[in-house]
Design a protein around this motif. Structure first.
Motif, mmCIF file in Angstrom:
data_model
loop_
_atom_site.group_PDB
_atom_site.id
_atom_site.type_symbol
_atom_site.label_atom_id
_atom_site.label_comp_id
_atom_site.label_asym_id
_atom_site.label_seq_id
_atom_site.Cartn_x
_atom_site.Cartn_y
_atom_site.Cartn_z
ATOM 1 N N SER A 31 0.809 -1.336 -0.049
ATOM 2 C CA SER A 31 0.182 0.075 0.091
ATOM 3 C C SER A 31 0.821 1.181 0.059
ATOM 4 O O SER A 31 0.281 2.259 -0.344
ATOM 5 C CB SER A 31 -1.032 -0.042 1.088
ATOM 6 O OG SER A 31 -1.928 -1.043 1.273
ATOM 7 N N GLY A 34 1.525 1.958 -3.443
ATOM 8 C CA GLY A 34 0.427 3.043 -4.153
ATOM 9 C C GLY A 34 0.205 4.376 -3.768
ATOM 10 O O GLY A 34 -0.270 5.146 -4.551
ATOM 11 N N VAL A 35 0.098 4.445 -2.503
ATOM 12 C CA VAL A 35 -0.101 5.717 -1.869
ATOM 13 C C VAL A 35 0.835 6.717 -2.462
ATOM 14 O O VAL A 35 1.000 7.827 -2.644
ATOM 15 C CB VAL A 35 -0.428 5.779 -0.513
ATOM 16 C CG1 VAL A 35 -0.379 7.096 0.232
ATOM 17 C CG2 VAL A 35 -1.648 4.880 0.050
ATOM 18 N N SER A 37 2.817 6.688 -4.952
ATOM 19 C CA SER A 37 2.301 6.852 -6.471
ATOM 20 C C SER A 37 1.380 8.167 -6.627
ATOM 21 O O SER A 37 1.367 9.053 -7.379
ATOM 22 C CB SER A 37 2.091 5.911 -7.371
ATOM 23 O OG SER A 37 1.739 5.968 -8.584
ATOM 24 N N LEU A 38 0.475 7.933 -5.757
ATOM 25 C CA LEU A 38 -0.826 8.793 -6.044
ATOM 26 C C LEU A 38 -0.373 10.204 -5.529
ATOM 27 O O LEU A 38 -0.819 11.194 -6.067
ATOM 28 C CB LEU A 38 -1.981 8.474 -5.207
ATOM 29 C CG LEU A 38 -2.634 7.390 -5.814
ATOM 30 C CD1 LEU A 38 -4.008 6.668 -4.805
ATOM 31 C CD2 LEU A 38 -3.215 7.460 -7.095
ATOM 32 N N TYR A 65 -1.029 6.452 -15.893
ATOM 33 C CA TYR A 65 -1.599 5.325 -15.002
ATOM 34 C C TYR A 65 -0.728 5.497 -13.447
ATOM 35 O O TYR A 65 -0.350 4.647 -12.944
ATOM 36 C CB TYR A 65 -1.412 4.089 -15.278
ATOM 37 C CG TYR A 65 -1.916 3.951 -16.760
ATOM 38 C CD1 TYR A 65 -3.325 3.958 -17.000
ATOM 39 C CD2 TYR A 65 -1.201 3.884 -17.869
ATOM 40 C CE1 TYR A 65 -3.716 3.751 -18.378
ATOM 41 C CE2 TYR A 65 -1.749 3.458 -19.215
ATOM 42 C CZ TYR A 65 -2.906 3.638 -19.156
ATOM 43 O OH TYR A 65 -3.573 3.338 -20.579
ATOM 44 N N TRP A 67 -2.331 5.206 -10.615
ATOM 45 C CA TRP A 67 -3.013 4.466 -9.857
ATOM 46 C C TRP A 67 -2.690 2.998 -9.817
ATOM 47 O O TRP A 67 -3.105 2.322 -9.187
ATOM 48 C CB TRP A 67 -4.454 4.534 -10.025
ATOM 49 C CG TRP A 67 -5.057 4.558 -11.529
ATOM 50 C CD1 TRP A 67 -5.182 5.644 -12.584
ATOM 51 C CD2 TRP A 67 -5.200 3.307 -12.280
ATOM 52 N NE1 TRP A 67 -5.296 4.905 -13.654
ATOM 53 C CE2 TRP A 67 -5.342 3.498 -13.644
ATOM 54 C CE3 TRP A 67 -5.095 1.640 -11.905
ATOM 55 C CZ2 TRP A 67 -5.611 2.649 -14.537
ATOM 56 C CZ3 TRP A 67 -5.343 1.041 -12.938
ATOM 57 C CH2 TRP A 67 -5.583 1.301 -14.368
ATOM 58 N N CYS A 70 -1.677 1.086 -7.040
ATOM 59 C CA CYS A 70 -2.651 0.935 -5.908
ATOM 60 C C CYS A 70 -3.190 -0.503 -5.971
ATOM 61 O O CYS A 70 -4.074 -0.892 -5.079
ATOM 62 C CB CYS A 70 -3.603 1.878 -5.940
ATOM 63 S SG CYS A 70 -3.081 3.795 -5.682
#
Length: 122
Positions: A31, A34-35, A37-38, A65, A67, A70
């Motif tokens: 996670s 993912g976070v 990256s955002l 992309y 996301w 994530c």
């Protein structure tokens, strides 16, 4: 008298209990990628826009992309569901940690690659 197989003095190995800490460690590690990256890609997009240059393919893919990393926690849960029952928690943890580390490394390369390409042209 009929044949009777010998009885084993040892019993079958006990089923290892579910350990949520292993699964949670894999989910947290994946996670973070993912976070991250955002949170990071929009910040770098402003820098890349100031370059007025074509982005490398890896960077353009990450920008299109952000996301995608994530989805790693979903992949961890899929590995957990597909792994053999006795060691599924540890398999999910190992996959989550290694996939999270690889995603973070790949993301950092993609984020800084345009800066290195621009520096090589100057």
């Amino acid at each position: 008298m009929s044949y009777q197989p010998p009885k084993s003095p040892t019993s079958a190995p006990a089923q290892s209990p579910f350990n949520p800490a292993w699964l949670l460690a894999g989910l947290v590690a994946s996670s973070i990628a993912g976070v991250g990256s955002l949170l990071l890609v929009p910040q770098f997009s402003q820098v890349w826009a100031s370059f007025d240059a074509e982005l490398p393919a890896l960077t353009a893919c990450l920008q299109a992309y952000p996301w995608a990393p994530c989805l790693l926690p979903v992949a961890v849960l899929m590995v957990w569901a597909a792994a053999p029952r006795a060691r599924r928690d540890r398999w999910a943890c190992a996959f989550g940690v290694f996939a999270g580390m690889a995603a973070i490394a790949l993301m950092l390369v993609a984020l800084y690659l345009p800066i290195f390409v621009l520096a090589s042209k100057v």
